[in-house]
Design a protein around this motif. Sequence first.
Motif, mmCIF file in Angstrom:
data_model
loop_
_atom_site.group_PDB
_atom_site.id
_atom_site.type_symbol
_atom_site.label_atom_id
_atom_site.label_comp_id
_atom_site.label_asym_id
_atom_site.label_seq_id
_atom_site.Cartn_x
_atom_site.Cartn_y
_atom_site.Cartn_z
ATOM 1 N N ALA A 1 -0.667 20.719 15.686
ATOM 2 C CA ALA A 1 -1.863 21.562 15.811
ATOM 3 C C ALA A 1 -3.005 20.980 14.998
ATOM 4 O O ALA A 1 -2.782 20.336 13.965
ATOM 5 C CB ALA A 1 -1.552 22.977 15.321
ATOM 6 N N ILE A 2 -4.206 21.190 15.502
ATOM 7 C CA ILE A 2 -5.412 20.784 14.766
ATOM 8 C C ILE A 2 -6.381 21.963 14.790
ATOM 9 O O ILE A 2 -6.702 22.481 15.866
ATOM 10 C CB ILE A 2 -6.103 19.575 15.434
ATOM 11 C CG1 ILE A 2 -5.121 18.409 15.631
ATOM 12 C CG2 ILE A 2 -7.311 19.124 14.614
ATOM 13 C CD1 ILE A 2 -5.680 17.296 16.518
ATOM 14 N N GLY B 1 -8.442 33.251 20.279
ATOM 15 C CA GLY B 1 -7.254 32.956 21.080
ATOM 16 C C GLY B 1 -6.046 32.595 20.224
ATOM 17 O O GLY B 1 -4.905 32.766 20.645
ATOM 18 N N SER B 2 -6.316 32.132 19.006
ATOM 19 C CA SER B 2 -5.194 31.753 18.125
ATOM 20 C C SER B 2 -4.387 32.977 17.706
ATOM 21 O O SER B 2 -3.265 32.848 17.233
ATOM 22 C CB SER B 2 -5.703 31.017 16.878
ATOM 23 O OG SER B 2 -6.185 31.939 15.901
ATOM 24 N N ASN B 3 -4.962 34.176 17.862
ATOM 25 C CA ASN B 3 -4.264 35.410 17.465
ATOM 26 C C ASN B 3 -3.405 36.004 18.584
ATOM 27 O O ASN B 3 -2.717 36.994 18.356
ATOM 28 C CB ASN B 3 -5.280 36.487 17.066
ATOM 29 C CG ASN B 3 -6.089 36.080 15.854
ATOM 30 O OD1 ASN B 3 -5.586 35.396 14.978
ATOM 31 N ND2 ASN B 3 -7.341 36.503 15.808
ATOM 32 N N GLN B 4 -3.486 35.439 19.766
ATOM 33 C CA GLN B 4 -2.809 36.051 20.908
ATOM 34 C C GLN B 4 -1.303 35.764 20.899
ATOM 35 O O GLN B 4 -0.873 34.666 20.534
ATOM 36 C CB GLN B 4 -3.412 35.520 22.221
ATOM 37 C CG GLN B 4 -4.853 35.957 22.458
ATOM 38 C CD GLN B 4 -4.969 37.448 22.729
ATOM 39 O OE1 GLN B 4 -5.184 38.227 21.811
ATOM 40 N NE2 GLN B 4 -4.809 37.837 23.967
ATOM 41 N N GLY B 5 -0.538 36.732 21.374
ATOM 42 C CA GLY B 5 0.918 36.560 21.443
ATOM 43 C C GLY B 5 1.314 35.406 22.343
ATOM 44 O O GLY B 5 2.297 34.703 22.081
ATOM 45 N N THR B 6 0.543 35.210 23.414
ATOM 46 C CA THR B 6 0.825 34.090 24.321
ATOM 47 C C THR B 6 0.771 32.757 23.573
ATOM 48 O O THR B 6 1.585 31.864 23.814
ATOM 49 C CB THR B 6 -0.237 34.054 25.439
ATOM 50 O OG1 THR B 6 -1.519 34.257 24.840
ATOM 51 C CG2 THR B 6 0.017 35.111 26.477
ATOM 52 N N THR B 7 -0.184 32.661 22.659
ATOM 53 C CA THR B 7 -0.342 31.430 21.888
ATOM 54 C C THR B 7 0.856 31.235 20.950
ATOM 55 O O THR B 7 1.392 30.129 20.817
ATOM 56 C CB THR B 7 -1.663 31.480 21.087
ATOM 57 O OG1 THR B 7 -2.727 31.776 22.000
ATOM 58 C CG2 THR B 7 -1.960 30.172 20.393
ATOM 59 N N PHE B 8 1.283 32.321 20.322
ATOM 60 C CA PHE B 8 2.441 32.235 19.413
ATOM 61 C C PHE B 8 3.687 31.788 20.184
ATOM 62 O O PHE B 8 4.437 30.920 19.734
ATOM 63 C CB PHE B 8 2.731 33.592 18.763
ATOM 64 C CG PHE B 8 1.681 34.041 17.775
ATOM 65 C CD1 PHE B 8 0.608 33.244 17.439
ATOM 66 C CD2 PHE B 8 1.785 35.286 17.176
ATOM 67 C CE1 PHE B 8 -0.351 33.661 16.533
ATOM 68 C CE2 PHE B 8 0.845 35.719 16.263
ATOM 69 C CZ PHE B 8 -0.229 34.909 15.940
ATOM 70 N N ILE C 1 -5.936 28.817 10.069
ATOM 71 C CA ILE C 1 -5.280 28.789 11.383
ATOM 72 C C ILE C 1 -4.298 27.611 11.428
ATOM 73 O O ILE C 1 -3.206 27.707 11.990
ATOM 74 C CB ILE C 1 -6.335 28.698 12.498
ATOM 75 C CG1 ILE C 1 -7.140 30.008 12.539
ATOM 76 C CG2 ILE C 1 -5.687 28.427 13.860
ATOM 77 C CD1 ILE C 1 -8.341 29.981 13.470
ATOM 78 N N ALA C 2 -4.673 26.503 10.781
ATOM 79 C CA ALA C 2 -3.775 25.338 10.751
ATOM 80 C C ALA C 2 -2.483 25.691 10.010
ATOM 81 O O ALA C 2 -1.380 25.397 10.509
ATOM 82 C CB ALA C 2 -4.466 24.154 10.083
ATOM 83 N N ASP C 3 -2.596 26.339 8.858
ATOM 84 C CA ASP C 3 -1.383 26.679 8.097
ATOM 85 C C ASP C 3 -0.504 27.634 8.891
ATOM 86 O O ASP C 3 0.724 27.543 8.852
ATOM 87 C CB ASP C 3 -1.752 27.338 6.753
ATOM 88 C CG ASP C 3 -2.346 26.323 5.785
ATOM 89 O OD1 ASP C 3 -2.329 25.123 6.107
ATOM 90 O OD2 ASP C 3 -2.848 26.752 4.724
ATOM 91 N N ARG C 4 -1.142 28.554 9.601
ATOM 92 C CA ARG C 4 -0.333 29.495 10.384
ATOM 93 C C ARG C 4 0.416 28.746 11.488
ATOM 94 O O ARG C 4 1.582 29.018 11.749
ATOM 95 C CB ARG C 4 -1.219 30.592 10.981
ATOM 96 C CG ARG C 4 -0.405 31.654 11.690
ATOM 97 C CD ARG C 4 -1.255 32.827 12.103
ATOM 98 N NE ARG C 4 -2.273 32.454 13.065
ATOM 99 C CZ ARG C 4 -3.236 33.268 13.489
ATOM 100 N NH1 ARG C 4 -3.310 34.502 13.015
ATOM 101 N NH2 ARG C 4 -4.113 32.869 14.356
ATOM 102 N N ALA C 5 -0.267 27.772 12.118
ATOM 103 C CA ALA C 5 0.409 26.979 13.160
ATOM 104 C C ALA C 5 1.570 26.194 12.548
ATOM 105 O O ALA C 5 2.647 26.079 13.144
ATOM 106 C CB ALA C 5 -0.594 26.036 13.826
#
Length: 321
Positions: free
Chosen positions: A232-233, A147-154, A191-195
Amino acid sequence: MQLDRPTLIEAYRRMRLIRDFEDNVQAQFEQGRIPGFVHLYAGQEASAVGVCLHLSDEDYIGSTHRGHGHCIAKGCDVTGMMKEIFGREGGLCRGKGGSMHIADLDKGMLGANAIVGGNPPLVVGAALTVKTKGLPHVAVSFTGDGGSNQGTTFEAMNLAVVLNLPAIFVFENNGYGEGTGVSYAVGADSIADRAAGFGMPAKAVDGRDFFAVFEAAREAIERARTGGGPSAIEVTCMRQHGHFIGDAQAYRSREELERVRADDPLRLFRERVTGEGRLDAPDLDAVDAECAKAIADAIEAAESAPVPSEDELTTDVYVSY
Ligand SMILES: Cc1ncc(C[n+]2csc(CCOP(=O)(O)OP(=O)(O)O)c2C)c(N)n1
């Protein structure tokens, strides 16, 4: 932060309740008594409980297809949940939602969500409501690595930063999206760094360790409550079962499955608190017994509850606000 005895007991109680719920749902499903599709959360308990122990009924969470643990950690009634999963009257959504759509607005549980990446925008909406009303509450999104890859999440993360909302994005990285490994599907080392790239503080923690999750969540939630905005965590967790019940898990090695069992967060919690003399084994055994009874009662209640009547078929299809 040093946790007092009642908090430690409560942490263990919620984790144990999730595990017992999952074990029993699996057994019932395998006997063909539960309709639909079920994704188990066992192994990830420290994530849901480490976060939700900081929340009240006035705080919000949004969940995923793997939502039982989030519901229980947020305080949803296990009998209402069991009836829901069995598709019976008295279920939290009157038996119409099933495993993947449990919601309980009285508990601030906005809903499990079958759409991967579906809950972050809803959670941002809840956080915007809280901010607009000037309330001291927060909204937490539980999302998987997939789910972290989804556009909605971004989009949700960006909006939360732009509007400085009290939103927390918890990414439960259990290594897989269905059978696809994180190293293949996530185009970032972390994923944390991307957030963090969206402009919010972000941390990665070991999801086997309740205390690590609890502390990271405490910081993030306190920041959000006091106007400091989103964070984010990334919680690295171990999924003890397949993606769904019946998944043969051909994509996982035997060694990995053995490690998952050895690194059980409940066992690690037990060992730590008894080893440090903070709780005694009999205290924890009493919690085990209490939870086993609660789940056995929930199953009995679900089995004997009627299915919704036919005249309920078209109610709850549309909601008027
Ligand atoms: C938008 C969308 N795409 C695909 C699916 C099918 N699907 C269901 S669960 C899942 C994997 C989700 O992985 P992750 O977010 O890492 O959560 P996990 O299952 O690991 O808890 C997929 C692809 C879906 N439900 N929704």
